[in-house]
Design a protein around this motif. Structure first.
Motif, mmCIF file in Angstrom:
data_model
loop_
_atom_site.group_PDB
_atom_site.id
_atom_site.type_symbol
_atom_site.label_atom_id
_atom_site.label_comp_id
_atom_site.label_asym_id
_atom_site.label_seq_id
_atom_site.Cartn_x
_atom_site.Cartn_y
_atom_site.Cartn_z
ATOM 1 N N ASN A 169 33.089 -49.846 40.731
ATOM 2 C CA ASN A 169 33.087 -51.022 41.593
ATOM 3 C C ASN A 169 32.469 -50.726 42.956
ATOM 4 O OD1 ASN A 169 34.164 -52.768 39.731
ATOM 5 N ND2 ASN A 169 36.262 -52.635 40.491
ATOM 6 N N THR A 170 32.628 -49.502 43.422
ATOM 7 C CA THR A 170 31.999 -49.100 44.686
ATOM 8 C C THR A 170 30.482 -49.198 44.586
ATOM 9 O OG1 THR A 170 33.837 -47.617 45.237
ATOM 10 C CG2 THR A 170 31.733 -47.201 46.325
ATOM 11 N N GLN A 171 29.941 -48.689 43.491
ATOM 12 C CA GLN A 171 28.495 -48.756 43.287
ATOM 13 C C GLN A 171 28.014 -50.199 43.138
ATOM 14 O OE1 GLN A 171 26.214 -46.482 43.473
ATOM 15 N NE2 GLN A 171 24.456 -47.594 42.658
ATOM 16 N N ILE A 172 28.734 -50.966 42.360
ATOM 17 C CA ILE A 172 28.322 -52.341 42.080
ATOM 18 C C ILE A 172 28.329 -53.195 43.340
ATOM 19 C CG2 ILE A 172 29.001 -54.459 40.874
ATOM 20 C CD1 ILE A 172 30.098 -52.608 38.634
ATOM 21 N N ALA A 173 29.406 -53.157 44.093
ATOM 22 C CA ALA A 173 29.514 -53.989 45.286
ATOM 23 C C ALA A 173 28.475 -53.608 46.329
ATOM 24 C CB ALA A 173 30.919 -53.868 45.880
ATOM 25 N N THR A 174 28.217 -52.319 46.467
ATOM 26 C CA THR A 174 27.232 -51.864 47.447
ATOM 27 C C THR A 174 25.841 -52.362 47.083
ATOM 28 O OG1 THR A 174 28.591 -49.890 47.760
ATOM 29 C CG2 THR A 174 26.366 -49.843 48.674
ATOM 30 N N ALA A 175 25.507 -52.275 45.809
ATOM 31 C CA ALA A 175 24.206 -52.776 45.365
ATOM 32 C C ALA A 175 24.073 -54.273 45.612
ATOM 33 C CB ALA A 175 24.037 -52.480 43.874
ATOM 34 N N ALA A 176 25.120 -55.031 45.313
ATOM 35 C CA ALA A 176 25.086 -56.474 45.531
ATOM 36 C C ALA A 176 24.940 -56.813 47.010
ATOM 37 C CB ALA A 176 26.361 -57.110 44.969
ATOM 38 N N ALA A 177 25.590 -56.041 47.862
ATOM 39 C CA ALA A 177 25.517 -56.299 49.295
ATOM 40 C C ALA A 177 24.121 -56.021 49.848
ATOM 41 C CB ALA A 177 26.548 -55.445 50.031
ATOM 42 N N VAL A 178 23.485 -54.957 49.366
ATOM 43 C CA VAL A 178 22.108 -54.666 49.795
ATOM 44 C C VAL A 178 21.196 -55.836 49.459
ATOM 45 C CG1 VAL A 178 20.092 -53.203 49.367
ATOM 46 C CG2 VAL A 178 22.351 -52.156 49.635
ATOM 47 N N LEU A 179 21.298 -56.327 48.239
ATOM 48 C CA LEU A 179 20.433 -57.424 47.817
ATOM 49 C C LEU A 179 20.718 -58.700 48.597
ATOM 50 C CD1 LEU A 179 20.499 -56.889 43.934
ATOM 51 C CD2 LEU A 179 18.762 -56.128 45.579
ATOM 52 N N ALA A 180 21.983 -58.974 48.847
ATOM 53 C CA ALA A 180 22.340 -60.186 49.586
ATOM 54 C C ALA A 180 21.846 -60.121 51.026
ATOM 55 C CB ALA A 180 23.855 -60.383 49.551
ATOM 56 N N TRP A 181 22.002 -58.961 51.660
ATOM 57 C CA TRP A 181 21.541 -58.805 53.051
ATOM 58 C C TRP A 181 20.028 -58.970 53.131
ATOM 59 C CZ3 TRP A 181 24.855 -56.515 57.163
ATOM 60 C CH2 TRP A 181 24.193 -56.436 58.396
ATOM 61 N N LEU A 182 19.310 -58.333 52.221
ATOM 62 C CA LEU A 182 17.851 -58.424 52.232
ATOM 63 C C LEU A 182 17.370 -59.841 51.924
ATOM 64 C CD1 LEU A 182 16.827 -55.078 50.484
ATOM 65 C CD2 LEU A 182 16.787 -55.622 52.927
ATOM 66 N N ALA A 183 18.059 -60.534 51.042
ATOM 67 C CA ALA A 183 17.693 -61.928 50.756
ATOM 68 C C ALA A 183 17.866 -62.792 51.992
ATOM 69 C CB ALA A 183 18.549 -62.458 49.605
ATOM 70 N N TYR A 184 18.956 -62.563 52.710
ATOM 71 C CA TYR A 184 19.179 -63.309 53.960
ATOM 72 C C TYR A 184 18.074 -63.013 54.977
ATOM 73 C CZ TYR A 184 21.303 -64.657 58.413
ATOM 74 O OH TYR A 184 21.539 -65.198 59.655
ATOM 75 N N GLU A 185 17.721 -61.731 55.100
ATOM 76 C CA GLU A 185 16.645 -61.348 56.027
ATOM 77 C C GLU A 185 15.321 -61.999 55.659
ATOM 78 O OE1 GLU A 185 17.286 -57.071 58.170
ATOM 79 O OE2 GLU A 185 16.263 -57.092 56.249
ATOM 80 N N LYS A 186 15.019 -61.979 54.382
ATOM 81 C CA LYS A 186 13.747 -62.540 53.929
ATOM 82 C C LYS A 186 13.675 -64.030 54.229
ATOM 83 C CE LYS A 186 9.778 -62.443 51.755
ATOM 84 N NZ LYS A 186 8.605 -61.745 52.328
ATOM 85 N N ILE A 187 14.755 -64.740 53.964
ATOM 86 C CA ILE A 187 14.782 -66.180 54.219
ATOM 87 C C ILE A 187 14.779 -66.469 55.719
ATOM 88 C CG2 ILE A 187 16.170 -68.275 53.956
ATOM 89 C CD1 ILE A 187 17.181 -67.064 51.290
ATOM 90 N N ARG A 188 15.554 -65.706 56.457
ATOM 91 C CA ARG A 188 15.728 -65.986 57.885
ATOM 92 C C ARG A 188 14.582 -65.451 58.737
ATOM 93 N NH1 ARG A 188 20.187 -66.687 61.463
ATOM 94 N NH2 ARG A 188 19.236 -67.349 63.443
#
Length: 452
Positions: A249-268
């Motif tokens: 779960n540590t690996q999974i959540a961290t990967a999801a957070a990286v993608l979510a942060w980068l998606a926000y950056e790309k849009i914003r």
């Protein structure tokens, strides 16, 4: 984190588990590595003139907290409960009364192993605070602050959350590895201190960009690596598979957070940055820390994605509200810790760490209310006490360097060093030729230059 049960003597003497002991020694070393990793992460994010100071603010915690932990910290955090607020055991004070064969808990590891594992948590927590104070705090004042803070904030809060008899632990607040005791605790403390000491010179006016993004990425990688020991090790063994669930779960959540942060950056902002990737990873690690033993892998994706998005949004709050959180400790650790702790109340499946179920799994709001109480209690206590400690230090010995020293560079002022020496690097002025004086040979002139 499971309750600690001291088993020094019993009719049926417990047997040491070599497997759990070896596992916990490795996890302890991994968590220790996180503090230098944090130093690199923070050190790369500041300007060149503050690099060494940032490294030292993390590194000094290894020295100070270790000694305090041996003298009284372990006893306050994990000794016999006193009023559900602190612990105390004379055997733990100074660690002189602990035998090498004394075991801790049902996983049958030596007390010394449990103590050193928990020590690494105590070390990194005040180091986390330092990122909010970059560029402007006297090193001596920081040393004093750490000493006072771990004594009156971290050690008692660790007992509330994890100590046998601690009031949050007895209430049923779930914090697998430190969402409240570590991340909310450090983030709230950071906010309390920066409200007292004020903003950096040039905040919101001068560019304050990271001087070394490769250093930031190195630090983030070390944190991610060490966090497996931080999280999976907090079950104190893996006889029942709970530690393995926390690991994945540590690996999974961290990967999801990286993608979510980068998606926000790309849009914003139109770009996916390395700083965003590193920050997103840390946000995911923070959020899954309290929740990873309670949620499924799909729940871990949700926890990481929500944390990555909301923490990316939260780091901009300092510009809106005017507090100078230099390296986003509040935006990542406080906000991420709150998110992860509260999401237990939604995504807990009741089938891994405990039988407590969240709202989405038919458990109603009971666990969510417990989690909210834990969040508010730790946040308020740490914020208020940390601000008071900072105010006392600020009004007595002074917590900030002078404006001139801050502008010229805190590394040189506080440590008499600089991170990088470019004097011998290429691109400088060409060396002057040795010109012989009257009646002097060229060789003699060159030798004179060498001697000088």
């Amino acid at each position: 984190m499971p309750p600690g049960i001291l088993t020094l003597a019993a009719e049926e003497a417990p047997t040491l588990s070599a497997a759990n002991t070896g596992f916990m020694l490795i996890c302890s070393a991994l968590v220790m590595l996180m503090t230098p990793g944090l130093a690199f992460f923070y050190g790369g994010m500041v300007r060149v003139k503050s690099t060494l100071n940032m490294l030292m603010m993390s590194f000094i915690s290894l020295g100070i907290v270790t000694i305090l932990w041996v003298l009284y910290g372990f006893s306050i955090a994990f000794g016999t409960d006193i009023g559900s607020v602190i612990g105390w055991s004379s055997d733990f004070a100074g660690m002189s009364g602990i035998g090498r064969d004394a075991l801790w808990g049902e996983t049958n590891i030596p007390i010394f192993v449990f103590a050193v594992f928990q020590l690494m948590f105590a070390i990194i927590t005040p180091a986390l605070i330092s990122g909010a104070l970059a560029d402007r705090v006297k090193f001596g004042a920081w040393v004093l602050f750490i000493t006072l803070w771990v004594t009156v904030v971290y050690f008692p809060v660790a007992h509330w959350v994890w100590g046998d008899g601690g009031w949050l632990f007895d209430m049923g607040v779930i914090d697998f590895a430190g969402g409240t005791a570590v991340h909310i605790n450090a983030g709230a403390a950071a906010l309390g201190v920066i409200l007292v000491i004020g903003k950096r010179v040039g905040f919101k006016k001068d560019p304050m960009r990271p001087h070394s993004l490769p250093l930031v990425m190195l630090g983030a990688a070390l944190l991610w690596f060490g966090w497996f020991g931080f999280n999976a090790g907090s079950w104190l063994g893996n006889d029942d598979g709970v530690g393995a669930v926390m690991f994945i779960n540590t690996q999974i959540a961290t990967a999801a957070a990286v993608l979510a942060w980068l998606a926000y950056e790309k849009i914003r902002h139109g770009a996916c940055t390395t700083l965003g990737a590193a920050s997103g990873a840390v946000a995911g690690l923070v959020a899954i820390t309290p929740a990873g033993g309670s949620v499924s892998p799909l729940g871990a994706i949700a926890v990481g994605a929500i944390a990555g998005l909301l923490c990316a949004m939260a780091v901009g709050l300092k510009y809106k509200f005017g507090y100078d959180d230099s390296l986003d400790v509040v935006g990542v650790h406080l906000v991420g810790g709150v998110i992860g702790s509260l999401l237990v109340g939604f995504f807990a499946t009741g089938g891994v760490q405990s039988d407590a179920k969240g709202l989405f799994y038919g458990g109603g709001v009971d666990q969510l209310i417990k989690q909210a109480i834990g969040v508010v209690a730790v946040l308020a206590y740490s914020l208020i006490v940390s601000a008071v400690l900072a105010l006392i230090i600020h009004k007595t010995m002074g917590m900030r360097v002078s404006e001139d020293d801050e502008i010229s560079g805190i590394d040189q002022v506080e440590h008499a060093e600089t991170a990088y020496d470019f004097s011998g690097a290429g691109g400088g002025a060409a060396p002057r030729k040795s010109v012989p004086a009257a009646g002097e040979t060229v060789a003699a002139a060159q030798q004179k230059k060498v001697d000088a």
